[in-house]
Motif scaffolding. Structure first.
Motif, short mmCIF file in Angstrom:
data_model
loop_
_atom_site.label_atom_id
_atom_site.label_comp_id
_atom_site.label_asym_id
_atom_site.label_seq_id
_atom_site.Cartn_x
_atom_site.Cartn_y
_atom_site.Cartn_z
N CYS A 106 0.86 -1.18 0.00
CA CYS A 106 0.00 0.00 0.00
C CYS A 106 0.90 1.23 0.00
O CYS A 106 1.46 1.60 1.04
CB CYS A 106 -0.90 -0.01 1.23
N PRO A 107 1.07 1.89 -1.14
CA PRO A 107 2.03 3.00 -1.24
C PRO A 107 1.79 4.11 -0.21
O PRO A 107 2.75 4.62 0.38
CB PRO A 107 1.83 3.52 -2.67
N ALA A 108 0.53 4.49 0.03
CA ALA A 108 0.24 5.56 0.98
C ALA A 108 0.68 5.16 2.38
O ALA A 108 1.28 5.97 3.12
CB ALA A 108 -1.24 5.89 0.96
N CYS A 109 0.39 3.93 2.77
CA CYS A 109 0.79 3.44 4.09
C CYS A 109 2.30 3.50 4.25
O CYS A 109 2.81 4.02 5.24
CB CYS A 109 0.27 2.02 4.27
N PHE A 110 3.00 2.98 3.25
CA PHE A 110 4.45 2.93 3.37
C PHE A 110 5.07 4.33 3.33
O PHE A 110 6.03 4.61 4.05
CB PHE A 110 5.03 2.06 2.26
N MET A 155 -1.55 7.72 9.76
CA MET A 155 -0.64 6.65 9.36
C MET A 155 -1.26 5.28 9.67
O MET A 155 -1.24 4.36 8.85
CB MET A 155 0.69 6.80 10.08
N TYR A 156 -1.84 5.17 10.86
CA TYR A 156 -2.47 3.89 11.24
C TYR A 156 -3.67 3.59 10.33
O TYR A 156 -3.83 2.45 9.87
CB TYR A 156 -2.92 3.95 12.70
N THR A 223 0.16 13.62 5.35
CA THR A 223 -0.01 12.18 5.15
C THR A 223 -0.91 11.94 3.95
O THR A 223 -1.62 12.84 3.49
CB THR A 223 -0.63 11.52 6.40
N TYR A 224 -0.88 10.70 3.49
CA TYR A 224 -1.76 10.30 2.39
C TYR A 224 -2.75 9.26 2.90
O TYR A 224 -2.39 8.35 3.64
CB TYR A 224 -0.95 9.71 1.23
N THR A 227 -6.65 5.75 0.04
CA THR A 227 -7.40 5.86 -1.23
C THR A 227 -6.76 6.83 -2.20
O THR A 227 -7.25 7.01 -3.33
CB THR A 227 -8.85 6.32 -0.94
N GLU A 228 -5.65 7.47 -1.79
CA GLU A 228 -4.99 8.48 -2.62
C GLU A 228 -3.76 7.90 -3.30
O GLU A 228 -3.06 7.05 -2.75
CB GLU A 228 -4.59 9.69 -1.78
N GLY A 229 -3.49 8.42 -4.49
CA GLY A 229 -2.24 8.09 -5.15
C GLY A 229 -1.14 9.05 -4.72
O GLY A 229 -1.42 10.14 -4.19
N LEU A 230 0.12 8.67 -4.93
CA LEU A 230 1.25 9.51 -4.53
C LEU A 230 1.71 10.36 -5.70
O LEU A 230 1.36 10.13 -6.86
CB LEU A 230 2.40 8.63 -4.03
#
Length: 1272
Positions: A106-110, A155-156, A223-224, A227-230
């Motif tokens: 999950c890019p946003a999480c990482f 983040m969580y 933060t992202y 559901t969001e792209g980076l």
């Protein structure tokens, strides 16, 4: 209102002070808290403390640019003046390998996670949100990290749903130190910064606040959302890893409401109304007919009974018989049969030894095939057709991935009821533990487990140990056997189980705290307690608590009341030697467990071979029961055949030898049938051996009684010789025998069209056995009857033929049973007031049976297949009571998908960029409604784990740049380089040649602390690679069913998994099927209702056709026979519902058999009725019942009744339920319908007399015993 000058001055002064403080803090923020690495840490020699440094940020050397970009993408620190150097960046990278591998899905999480660590490690603004609290010379040994609550929660929230595909669990269960459901934003970050996690080198104390605290401004970076792209182009997280990215949660369709009328069961109401309507109509018709007869004082048969009428059957003028064309054809056909059988019977009596010897030779030749007999006890071969879907899918799975492993399992409980409370030293609520988790009990269970590991079996003179046959997923690097046991949390070691940390006053950590940690994070290599013991099993894989514990509530594993220990063993498809070793070891295991005794432990156990062993043992133990049952039938037959005229002639008139010969003929026909099919290579089953002798005895003995008793009642015509008399008798009764036997034979052979092997095999053997029995009875038995008749005429004793009774006066009398039927029984049930009652009762029973047909349960409780003293019964009970998860289920993707292509990857995977209706996504959505879908967890996905493993940011995928060989993440060697470059294209999924080049490395890589994504343990068998690794063939994605306790659960599980697989196949336009080890056994129940209806309908149709032809094209008689048999079959379902007999292959075999036996109860009486020359239907029915009823009653009903009662004493539950109960129902229903209902039905709607038949019969019976009866 104005402000005073004093108040204004104070405000201005406060503002200046506040701004100046902020200015100085801002200036101060430009300095660092640390920079570079200094002394090594004693507890972690491979890690170092950061150096205390309060100067300004220092420009990062150019060699660190790429590393900074890799670890902190999107961070622009301007001129790269940072508070970290290259060494710190390398340490950060090594410390974050596990989070990287599990959360980068999950890019946003990482991104948010790396934001947290990059700010901590390198931010030039460190002093704004970090405070060094402890120092050791030049080392920073403890810091406080002020983190914004908003950042922490965001983040969580972005990470809480991320999956760990290989373990079917949330990634936070591995990265939070506890089960994901107990994880939150604060305790997760606290765990990440806790030295107990094995990665954090020194204490970092997080302080959460959204407002400044003690002069520090918490880090609250952007933060992202998941559901969001980076900004770098990475897409939003997949639905599987981000619940917010999903649509609405799937809602299972509502269960169809029960069919009710007026709040009552609809079938019950319909049949009750129908029955009441029938009674009204029937009673009205009966009363109307009675009133009509009273008013006319004339029978409807008056014209026929009037002898002067040209149509009279009693007329002496044969030219006056006006038969129709159909009646004439029927009479001629029957006359031809009579002539043929008469000639044949005469021949058999005149040449008895020739016929007997020929019969013996043919029987012996047929029985010779028994040398080639093969007995099938394999449950798969018994219950699953080779052409069935489940069997083909099983064969496909076995051939591509290897057969499903063999299972040896123990379910351990304790009679002790003590519970104890664990109070954590570091705070928290008290935790109750069940008695089974007492340390003393655990030590005893560990002793047992180690003893089982030490079992040694012998196969072909060589020792076989558990290590020779067990599943060892990391072999040859780690040869430890997979043992799914709670004791693997303690490394199967008494020392680790006793490991504790404490002092003279308190215990800080012991097995309690380790257990609680491990059930939350079973894949952890280091618990967060002071013990720092691993949870990962010695075999290199996690032991999930739902597989190793039982009897707990919800997720409170500490309340468990049972421990489950499972030893998976390798299974072998075409390797008899290695399979033989496994079987021998299992045999020794069973022997060991039967002899094991511990008063503190109650153990239920099972091995893969247990079911088959117990079925074999059951069959052996039931032999005595079967033999006693047959012996009783033999004795009865031998004694009942004789017709004793006086006490003086007991030894002459008895027919013990003839009875024994008849029984031997019946058994010979069974042996001949078995032999002929053994020649053809058709394997036998236990059902064939146990059921067919019973069936053929029922059919054969009935025929024997009819032949013998007809001879006994017959009087020889003047100047008629014995061979002529027996020939005439055979001509009279053989068409009836042919009718019943041929009807049954055709019905059974058509039953062989069934897809169920057990039903098909039974039908083949039964059909041939019945037909051979008929042939032997009209040949060999007739010859024996001729010899016995000569013996009786010569007054020689039975058995002792050389002895002779002196001549004396003889009086020939009818048998007691015949007289009872003729004088008492038949007249009574055909009385005018009795007949309507009989019809009302039987139609009422039929209505009840129809109402409950759809309520008969489908399936077979596996406990019934075991002897009632079997150790497996305890195992099955504990299995359903304690286990909390079901069998593994594999979603198999057929060969032909191009996994190197992004399009084909997207229709299967479950991570970023994958289709919303991909395979993994659909199985995941099904797991959200597990109560309906029976899918318990998200599937393990080798493809998603491979994508994470091969990422260049990870240290998992590396190779030696000198040889190109794979380099494991644990290897420290400068020649090991990452597989893919740290470029935008390198960060994308591998395609084409890259995909296939690195995949074999992934499948061979063992998980380790540096790389938890290695695919060897989890996926070594999940991918079927082409030779030379050129392409991918079939693959599977595994998950688990929910707990399935009984047949309806298993059937529903199979049905739902197949529905899901069909939906996936349609969505991705490629074949996917679901496979689990139990599907081959339960597939039959998906169509059992259809198969039952088809088999019984085909059998009835065959009986109808044969009966029509052999009754001289008498359609109405055939209809009546079929109606009665159909009533018997429907009533069988009523009995099954009342007696809790489920519908399955065993009961279907019995239903097919009952269809055959019912012919015996019906056809003889209907044929006797059709050729009767009495004046009206009532008298014809009475005559048929008197003559044939007594033979049927003595031949089938009494013969079987004694034998059936003995079956109730069987140790086998399957015998008690499916044989005793069903056989008893078959005989009772057949007898009551054939001897009570059928004569009454014939008296109302029986076929009219066939004028041509009656005229011919009158001519044939001149001078015979039947002529005397005509005037009775």
């Amino acid at each position: 209102m104005g402000v005073s000058p004093g108040r204004s001055f104070l405000c201005t002064l406060s503002l200046i002070i506040l701004l100046s403080e902020g200015y100085f803090r801002w200036v101060e923020a430009e300095h660092c808290v640390w920079y570079g690495e200094c002394s090594e840490i004693e507890k972690h020699p491979d890690k170092k403390y950061n150096c205390n440094y309060t100067g300004p940020p220092i420009p990062l050397p150019s060699e660190g640019y790429d590393l900074l970009t890799e670890l902190c993408p999107g961070y622009d620190y301007g001129n790269r003046e940072l508070c970290c150097n290259v060494d710190q960046l390398k340490t950060l990278k090594s410390s974050l390998q596990l989070p990287l591998q599990f959360l980068s899905r999950c890019p946003a999480c990482f991104f948010n996670l790396m934001n947290l660590f990059c700010e901590l490690t390198c931010s030039p603004h460190q002093s704004q949100f970090m405070n060094g609290t402890k120092f050791n010379e030049t080392n920073v040994v403890e810091v406080q990290y002020y983190i914004g609550k908003t950042f922490a929660n965001a983040m969580y929230n972005a990470c809480q749903d991320v999956e760990a595909p290989s373990s079917n669990m949330k990634a936070l269960s591995i990265l939070c130190g506890k089960d994901a459901k107990y994880c939150n934003a604060t305790n997760w970050i606290q765990y990440l910064f806790d030295v107990s996690n094995g990665q954090t080198p020194f204490p970092i104390i997080p302080i959460f606040s959204d407002v400044p605290v003690s002069g520090y401004t918490p880090m609250n970076n952007k933060t992202y959302n998941c559901t969001e792209g980076l900004e770098d182009g990475s897409g939003p997280c997949s639905c599987q890893d981000c619940a917010k990215a999903c649509g609405p949660k799937p809602v299972p369709p509502p269960l169809p409401p029960p069919w009710k009328i007026f709040g009552l069961d609809a079938m019950t109401v319909i049949m009750w109304i129908s029955y009441m309507a029938f009674l009204l109509i029937f009673i009205g018709a009966v009363l109307g007919a009675w009133c009509y007869r009273r008013s006319t004082v004339m029978s409807e048969y008056g014209p026929i009974l009037e002898s002067n009428n040209p149509l009279s059957l009693n007329s002496d003028n044969s030219d006056q018989v006006n038969a129709s064309c159909c009646e004439t054809c029927g009479e001629r056909f029957e006359n031809a049969l009579r002539t043929v059988f008469s000639s044949w019977g005469s021949f058999c009596v005149r040449h008895p030894f020739l016929v007997i010897w020929c019969s013996l030779i043919l029987v012996a030749a047929s029985c010779g095939g028994l040398v080639h007999m093969r007995l099938t006890t394999d449950p798969v071969e018994l219950w699953s057709s080779p052409t069935s879907q489940a069997r083909q899918e099983k064969d496909y799975f076995d051939s591509h991935f290897g057969p499903f492993f063999r299972t040896v399992q123990l379910i351990i409980t304790t009679p002790l009821n003590d519970t104890f409370i664990y109070s954590p030293y570091f705070g928290g609520s008290d935790v109750p533990f069940g008695a089974i988790l007492d340390k003393g009990i655990l030590h005893q269970i560990l002793d047992l487990q180690l003893a089982i590991e030490g079992i040694v079996a012998t196969y072909e003179g060589k020792n076989v140990t558990l290590k020779d046959i067990c599943v060892a997923p990391l072999a040859p690097y780690n040869n430890n056997c997979t043992i799914l046991s709670v004791l693997n949390y303690f490394q199967n070691s008494h020392a680790v189980l006793d490991h504790s940390i404490g002092d003279d006053f308190y215990v800080y950590a012991d097995f309690h705290s380790h257990f609680l940690y491990c059930v939350s994070a079973p894949a952890s290599l280091n618990d967060t307690t002071l013990l720092h013991d691993p949870c990962l099993g010695t075999f290199g894989g996690p032991v999930f608590p739902w597989l190793a514990l039982g009897g707990y509530d919800e997720f409170n594993y500490n309340n468990a009341t049972a421990l489950v220990i499972t030893f998976p063993l390798n299974n072998y498809l075409n390797d008899s030697v290695r399979l033989g070793k496994a079987l021998e070891w299992e045999k020794e295991f069973i022997k060991f467990m039967k002899n094991f005794n511990n008063p503190n432990l109650t153990i239920a156990f099972s091995a893969e071979r247990s079911v088959e062993d117990e079925i074999d043992r059951e069959s052996d133990s039931d032999i005595s029961t079967i033999l006693i049952s047959y012996a009783i039938m033999f004795i009865y037959i031998s004694l009942a055949l004789g017709h004793i005229h006086s006490f003086r002639r007991v030894l002459v008139d008895s027919k013990i030898s003839l009875g024994i010969a008849g029984i031997l003929i019946v058994l010979s026909s069974v042996c001949a049938s078995l032999g002929i099919f053994s020649y053809a290579g058709v394997p036998l089953t236990l059902i064939v051996i146990e059921v067919i002798p019973f069936l053929v005895l029922a059919v054969g003995v009935d025929n024997i009684f009819i032949i013998v008793q007809t001879y006994q009642r017959d009087e020889r015509i003047h100047q008629e010789e014995l061979h002529q008399q027996i020939g005439r008798i055979l001509g009279e009764i053989a068409p009836s025998l042919l009718l019943s036997s041929f009807s049954e034979t055709v019905a059974f052979f058509l039953g062989a069209l069934s897809n169920m092997p057990a039903v098909r095999t039974f039908s083949l053997f039964a059909g041939l056995a019945v037909f051979i029995d008929f042939l032997l009875q009209i040949s060999c038995f007739v010859s024996l009857l001729g010899l016995d008749a000569k013996r009786q005429e010569e007054n020689r004793f039975d058995i002792i033929c050389c002895a002779k009774l002196p001549e004396g006066p003889e009086t020939k009398t009818d048998g007691l049973l015949f007289r009872f039927f003729k004088k008492v029984y038949a007249p009574f049930i055909l009385k005018e007031w009795v007949r309507p009652i009989i019809v009302a009762v039987f139609v009422g029973i039929l209505s009840f049976s129809i109402a409950v047909v759809n309520k008969v349960e489908v399936g077979l409780d596996q406990k019934l297949s075991m002897p009632d003293d079997s150790y497996m019964l305890d195992y099955f009970r504990n299995l359903s009571e304690y286990l909390h998860t079901g069998a593994p289920v594999y979603f198999v993707v057929d060969d032909g998908l191009n996994y190197s292509s992004p399009n084909d990857q997207n229709i299967v995977c479950g991570g970023v960029g994958c289709n919303n209706n991909s395979l993994v996504q659909q199985v995941y959505e099904a797991s959200l409604i597990s109560n309906y879908s029976t899918i318990a967890f998200t599937p393990s996905s080798w493809l998603d784990d491979y994508f994470d493993w091969v990422k260049p940011q990870s240290t998992c995928c590396r190779y030696y740049n000198t040889t190109g060989a794979f380099c494991n993440a644990s290897v420290v060697d400068p020649s090991c380089v990452r597989c893919r470059p740290m470029t935008p294209s390198g960060k994308q999924r591998p395609e084409g040649k890259d995909f296939m080049h690195f995949l074999p490395m992934f499948l061979a890589d063992n998980p380790n602390p540096k790389c938890g994504k290695g695919g060897h343990a989890a996926y070594a068998t999940a991918v079927d690679l082409y030779p030379n690794n050129t392409a991918i063939g079939a693959t599977y994605f595994m998950t688990y069913h929910t707990i399935l306790r009984d047949s309806p659960d298993f059937i529903h599980g199979l049905k739902m998994a197949r529905n899901l697989a069909d939906n996936i196949s349609q969505s991705i336009d490629h074949k996917v099927f679901a496979y689990s080890v139990f599907y081959v056994f339960y597939e039959q129940y998906l169509t059992i209702a259809y198969d039952t209806a088809l088999n019984l309908s085909v059998s009835l149709a065959a009986i109808f056709v044969v009966t029509t032809v052999l009754l001289g094209f008498d359609l109405w008689s055939a209809v009546i026979v079929c109606i009665t048999i159909a009533m018997i079959l429907v009533n069988m379902f009523g009995v099954m519902w009342l007696w809790n007999i489920s519908l399955n292959a065993v009961s279907l075999v019995n239903l097919v058999m009952s269809c055959g036996i019912s012919v015996e109860f019906c056809s003889h009486i209907v044929r006797a009725f059709s050729i009767s020359v009495k004046k009206n239907r009532v008298e014809r029915a009475e005559e048929a019942l008197a003559h044939m009823g007594s033979s049927v009653f003595s031949g089938i009903t009494l013969t079987k009744f004694g034998g059936i009662l003995i079956l109730a004493l069987s140790k086998s539950q399957i015998f008690q339920v499916f044989y005793f109960r069903m056989y008893l129902a078959i005989v009772l229903l057949g007898a009551t319908h054939g001897l009570i209902f059928l004569p009454v039905l014939l008296s109302y709607i029986g076929p009219s007399v066939n004028k041509a038949k009656v005229f011919a019969a009158n001519q044939n019976y001149v001078g015979t015993e039947r002529e005397r009866l005509l005037n009775y």
